[in-house]
Scaffold this motif. Structure first.
Motif, PDB file in Angstrom:
ATOM      1  N   GLU A  19       0.839  -1.393   0.186  1.00 31.08           N
ATOM      2  CA  GLU A  19      -0.253   0.087   0.016  1.00 31.08           C
ATOM      3  C   GLU A  19       0.831   1.368  -0.048  1.00 31.08           C
ATOM      4  O   GLU A  19       0.567   2.718  -0.401  1.00 31.08           O
ATOM      5  N   GLY A  20       2.268   1.191   0.561  1.00 32.15           N
ATOM      6  CA  GLY A  20       3.064   2.182   0.568  1.00 32.15           C
ATOM      7  C   GLY A  20       4.089   2.106   1.359  1.00 32.15           C
ATOM      8  O   GLY A  20       3.953   0.758   2.034  1.00 32.15           O
ATOM      9  N   VAL A  21       4.618   3.570   2.414  1.00 29.68           N
ATOM     10  CA  VAL A  21       5.565   3.349   3.346  1.00 29.68           C
ATOM     11  C   VAL A  21       4.452   3.924   4.278  1.00 29.68           C
ATOM     12  O   VAL A  21       4.190   4.945   4.417  1.00 29.68           O
ATOM     13  N   PHE A  22       4.332   3.193   5.833  1.00 32.90           N
ATOM     14  CA  PHE A  22       4.247   3.857   6.886  1.00 32.90           C
ATOM     15  C   PHE A  22       5.212   3.851   7.610  1.00 32.90           C
ATOM     16  O   PHE A  22       6.464   3.211   7.795  1.00 32.90           O
ATOM     17  N   ASP A  23       5.325   5.539   8.154  1.00 29.38           N
ATOM     18  CA  ASP A  23       5.663   5.976   8.647  1.00 29.38           C
ATOM     19  C   ASP A  23       5.663   5.463  10.582  1.00 29.38           C
ATOM     20  O   ASP A  23       4.678   4.904  10.525  1.00 29.38           O
ATOM     21  N   ALA A  24       6.527   5.260  11.415  1.00 27.83           N
ATOM     22  CA  ALA A  24       6.868   4.492  12.410  1.00 27.83           C
ATOM     23  C   ALA A  24       8.040   5.091  13.602  1.00 27.83           C
ATOM     24  O   ALA A  24       9.112   4.963  13.145  1.00 27.83           O
ATOM     25  N   ILE A  25       7.911   4.891  15.038  1.00 22.87           N
ATOM     26  CA  ILE A  25       8.539   4.724  15.740  1.00 22.87           C
ATOM     27  C   ILE A  25       8.657   3.081  16.097  1.00 22.87           C
ATOM     28  O   ILE A  25       8.373   2.121  16.443  1.00 22.87           O
ATOM     29  N   ALA A  26      10.188   2.267  17.004  1.00 28.69           N
ATOM     30  CA  ALA A  26      10.587   1.894  17.043  1.00 28.69           C
ATOM     31  C   ALA A  26      11.503   1.946  18.404  1.00 28.69           C
ATOM     32  O   ALA A  26      12.296   2.655  18.689  1.00 28.69           O
ATOM     33  N   ALA A  27      11.635   0.815  19.036  1.00 31.92           N
ATOM     34  CA  ALA A  27      12.716   0.430  20.222  1.00 31.92           C
ATOM     35  C   ALA A  27      12.917  -0.833  20.166  1.00 31.92           C
ATOM     36  O   ALA A  27      11.597  -1.509  20.167  1.00 31.92           O
ATOM     37  N   GLY A  28      14.043  -1.115  20.631  1.00 28.36           N
ATOM     38  CA  GLY A  28      13.973  -2.506  21.630  1.00 28.36           C
ATOM     39  C   GLY A  28      15.372  -3.392  20.607  1.00 28.36           C
ATOM     40  O   GLY A  28      14.944  -2.782  19.420  1.00 28.36           O
ATOM     41  N   PRO A  29      15.304  -4.262  20.382  1.00 26.82           N
ATOM     42  CA  PRO A  29      16.537  -5.260  19.625  1.00 26.82           C
ATOM     43  C   PRO A  29      15.545  -5.824  19.034  1.00 26.82           C
ATOM     44  O   PRO A  29      14.325  -6.587  19.098  1.00 26.82           O
ATOM     45  N   GLU A  30      16.269  -6.189  17.802  1.00 32.55           N
ATOM     46  CA  GLU A  30      15.458  -6.470  16.065  1.00 32.55           C
ATOM     47  C   GLU A  30      14.794  -8.399  16.840  1.00 32.55           C
ATOM     48  O   GLU A  30      13.712  -8.558  16.665  1.00 32.55           O
ATOM     49  N   ALA A  83       2.493   8.692  20.155  1.00 32.58           N
ATOM     50  CA  ALA A  83       0.841   8.923  21.458  1.00 32.58           C
ATOM     51  C   ALA A  83       1.741   7.799  21.797  1.00 32.58           C
ATOM     52  O   ALA A  83       1.174   8.054  23.428  1.00 32.58           O
ATOM     53  N   TRP A  84       2.199   6.940  21.476  1.00 29.13           N
ATOM     54  CA  TRP A  84       2.996   5.552  21.744  1.00 29.13           C
ATOM     55  C   TRP A  84       4.322   5.655  22.680  1.00 29.13           C
ATOM     56  O   TRP A  84       5.104   4.653  22.910  1.00 29.13           O
ATOM     57  N   GLU A  85       4.780   6.854  22.265  1.00 23.81           N
ATOM     58  CA  GLU A  85       6.191   6.857  22.911  1.00 23.81           C
ATOM     59  C   GLU A  85       6.716   6.394  24.427  1.00 23.81           C
ATOM     60  O   GLU A  85       8.460   5.877  23.872  1.00 23.81           O
ATOM     61  N   HIS A  86       6.090   6.503  25.160  1.00 23.88           N
ATOM     62  CA  HIS A  86       6.033   6.435  26.687  1.00 23.88           C
ATOM     63  C   HIS A  86       6.725   4.837  26.554  1.00 23.88           C
ATOM     64  O   HIS A  86       7.762   4.294  26.742  1.00 23.88           O
ATOM     65  N   GLN A  87       5.681   4.474  25.511  1.00 27.11           N
ATOM     66  CA  GLN A  87       5.099   2.591  25.862  1.00 27.11           C
ATOM     67  C   GLN A  87       6.391   2.200  24.873  1.00 27.11           C
ATOM     68  O   GLN A  87       6.795   1.154  25.530  1.00 27.11           O
ATOM     69  N   VAL A  88       6.561   2.694  23.948  1.00 25.04           N
ATOM     70  CA  VAL A  88       7.514   2.477  23.039  1.00 25.04           C
ATOM     71  C   VAL A  88       8.510   1.096  23.788  1.00 25.04           C
ATOM     72  O   VAL A  88       9.897   0.979  23.056  1.00 25.04           O
ATOM     73  N   ARG A 146      11.073  -5.710  21.512  1.00 23.78           N
ATOM     74  CA  ARG A 146      10.701  -5.425  19.979  1.00 23.78           C
ATOM     75  C   ARG A 146       9.426  -4.666  19.787  1.00 23.78           C
ATOM     76  O   ARG A 146       8.471  -5.105  19.233  1.00 23.78           O
ATOM     77  N   ALA A 147       9.765  -3.671  20.368  1.00 23.67           N
ATOM     78  CA  ALA A 147       8.357  -2.319  20.198  1.00 23.67           C
ATOM     79  C   ALA A 147       7.930  -1.143  18.704  1.00 23.67           C
ATOM     80  O   ALA A 147       9.207  -0.565  18.794  1.00 23.67           O
ATOM     81  N   VAL A 148       6.855  -1.694  18.684  1.00 25.38           N
ATOM     82  CA  VAL A 148       6.645  -1.039  16.969  1.00 25.38           C
ATOM     83  C   VAL A 148       6.076  -0.007  17.197  1.00 25.38           C
ATOM     84  O   VAL A 148       4.070  -1.006  17.340  1.00 25.38           O
ATOM     85  N   GLY A 194       8.430  -8.721   9.483  1.00 27.06           N
ATOM     86  CA  GLY A 194       9.232 -10.049   9.839  1.00 27.06           C
ATOM     87  C   GLY A 194       8.273 -11.227  10.389  1.00 27.06           C
ATOM     88  O   GLY A 194       9.073 -11.930  11.125  1.00 27.06           O
ATOM     89  N   TRP A 195       7.357 -10.680  10.863  1.00 24.06           N
ATOM     90  CA  TRP A 195       6.076 -10.897  12.395  1.00 24.06           C
ATOM     91  C   TRP A 195       5.080 -12.148  11.828  1.00 24.06           C
ATOM     92  O   TRP A 195       4.742 -11.582  11.725  1.00 24.06           O
ATOM     93  N   SER A 196       6.056 -12.967  12.947  1.00 23.96           N
ATOM     94  CA  SER A 196       4.301 -14.139  11.914  1.00 23.96           C
ATOM     95  C   SER A 196       3.648 -14.350  13.422  1.00 23.96           C
ATOM     96  O   SER A 196       2.298 -14.723  12.661  1.00 23.96           O
ATOM     97  N   THR A 197       3.829 -13.698  14.414  1.00 27.21           N
ATOM     98  CA  THR A 197       3.132 -13.799  15.428  1.00 27.21           C
ATOM     99  C   THR A 197       3.395 -12.767  16.890  1.00 27.21           C
ATOM    100  O   THR A 197       5.122 -12.229  16.200  1.00 27.21           O
ATOM    101  N   PHE A 198       2.665 -11.981  17.374  1.00 23.12           N
ATOM    102  CA  PHE A 198       2.611 -10.620  17.551  1.00 23.12           C
ATOM    103  C   PHE A 198       2.015 -10.125  18.798  1.00 23.12           C
ATOM    104  O   PHE A 198       0.912 -10.782  18.477  1.00 23.12           O
ATOM    105  N   ASP A 199       2.420  -9.215  20.028  1.00 30.29           N
ATOM    106  CA  ASP A 199       1.522  -8.756  20.689  1.00 30.29           C
ATOM    107  C   ASP A 199       0.409  -7.922  20.015  1.00 30.29           C
ATOM    108  O   ASP A 199       1.869  -6.833  18.577  1.00 30.29           O
ATOM    109  N   LEU A 200      -0.312  -7.394  20.085  1.00 25.42           N
ATOM    110  CA  LEU A 200      -1.399  -6.424  19.513  1.00 25.42           C
ATOM    111  C   LEU A 200      -1.790  -4.760  20.780  1.00 25.42           C
ATOM    112  O   LEU A 200      -2.142  -6.230  21.219  1.00 25.42           O
ATOM    113  N   VAL A 201      -1.438  -3.435  20.394  1.00 24.69           N
ATOM    114  CA  VAL A 201      -1.814  -2.997  21.363  1.00 24.69           C
ATOM    115  C   VAL A 201      -3.038  -1.525  20.586  1.00 24.69           C
ATOM    116  O   VAL A 201      -2.721  -1.379  19.557  1.00 24.69           O
ATOM    117  N   GLY A 202      -4.042  -1.449  21.591  1.00 24.11           N
ATOM    118  CA  GLY A 202      -4.760  -0.536  20.087  1.00 24.11           C
ATOM    119  C   GLY A 202      -5.030   0.300  21.652  1.00 24.11           C
ATOM    120  O   GLY A 202      -5.992   0.425  22.477  1.00 24.11           O
TER     121      GLY A 202
END
Length: 275
Positions: free
Chosen positions: A11-22, A39-44, A53-55, A91-99
């Protein structure tokens, strides 16, 4: 500290913030209206330091690289598809989702339609969609709280929200989000087409199906001073989760949970992920 990412999808390029080991346990964050991934900067940042690995990504319409013009391109099928596309690109086949807010609604739908992809679900503010739909039919309080939905679908909404240096948008945050962060959100939404894209989430039409019981381990966080979501739908959400369920009610907290009480919410999130 967080890093900036560009997540390439069909669909295109999504901008993101991330932290933690790959190779850390992957956690994906979905923001609401009228916010952004920051909005999630603190949690990430906190989860990154804890080894996850938080994105968090700017969703459809909020990322300039994925900003279709037609409202029909903002339906829930597309929004859920974006979540999976971003996870696939990472590259995530499974992940935790927070919304949170709209991001929580997308997360509920993702958990229902793709439980095999999620390790856990954390929904903040927005209740299970069926609990909300039932409350709209039976609870006058929720009906009144949701009256804004009709107004925001009108074509004049953008002009009203951006008038007077975005005064209407600023009032939405109830002075519970740092002013500098609100300035950032308004600067983003003042870009040509950005606010229309964000409001197209409300104009995208209703989904064809209905969400039934969610089976993945779920935590739902609701705050007593939330102007958009009342107690009826919040308490009834338990009926629509058949997997392990945790309900957290935050007293005297507004709708803007992740930014108003970031430490409190992040502690709850880490407990949920650890359990």
């Amino acid at each position: 500290m967080t890093e900036q990412l560009g997540v390439q999808t069909a669909e295109g390029v999504f901008d993101a913030i991330a932290a933690g080991p790959e190779d850390g346990r992957p956690v994906l964050f979905l923001h609401g209206f009228p916010e952004a991934a920051v909005a999630w900067e603190h949690q990430v940042a906190v989860l990154g330091r804890a080894g996850y690995r938080a994105v968090a990504f700017d969703q459809r319409g909020y990322s300039p690289g994925v900003r279709p013009e037609r409202a029909l391109e903002y339906g829930l099928e597309s929004l859920v598809g974006d979540v999976l596309a971003v996870a696939d690109s990472l590259g995530w086949s499974t992940f935790d989702l927070v919304g949170h807010d709209w991001g929580a609604t997308v997360a509920w739908w993702t958990a229902y339609e793709h439980p095999d992809r999620l390790r856990t679900l954390t929904a903040v503010s927005a209740p299970h969609p069926r609990a909300l739909a039932d409350a709209l039919q039976t609870d006058e309080d929720q009906h009144m709280r949701s009256a804004y939905l009709t107004e925001w679908r009108q074509s004049s909404t953008e002009r009203r929200m951006l008038a007077d240096n975005g005064a209407a948008l600023r009032r939405m945050f109830e002075w519970q989000v740092p002013p500098s962060r609100v300035d950032d959100y308004l600067q983003r939404l003042a870009e040509p087409g950005a606010l229309t894209a964000a409001l197209n989430w409300y104009r995208g039409g209703r989904p064809g199906g209905r969400v039934e019981h969610v089976t993945v381990p779920t935590m739902y966080v609701w705050s007593t001073e939330d102007v958009a979501f009342g107690s009826t739908a919040a308490f009834d959400t338990a009926k629509w989760v058949s997997g392990p369920y945790r309900f957290e009610m935050l007293e005297d907290v507004s709708h803007w949970v992740p930014e108003q009480v970031p430490e409190v919410f992040t502690a709850l999130l880490l407990e949920h992920l650890g359990s």
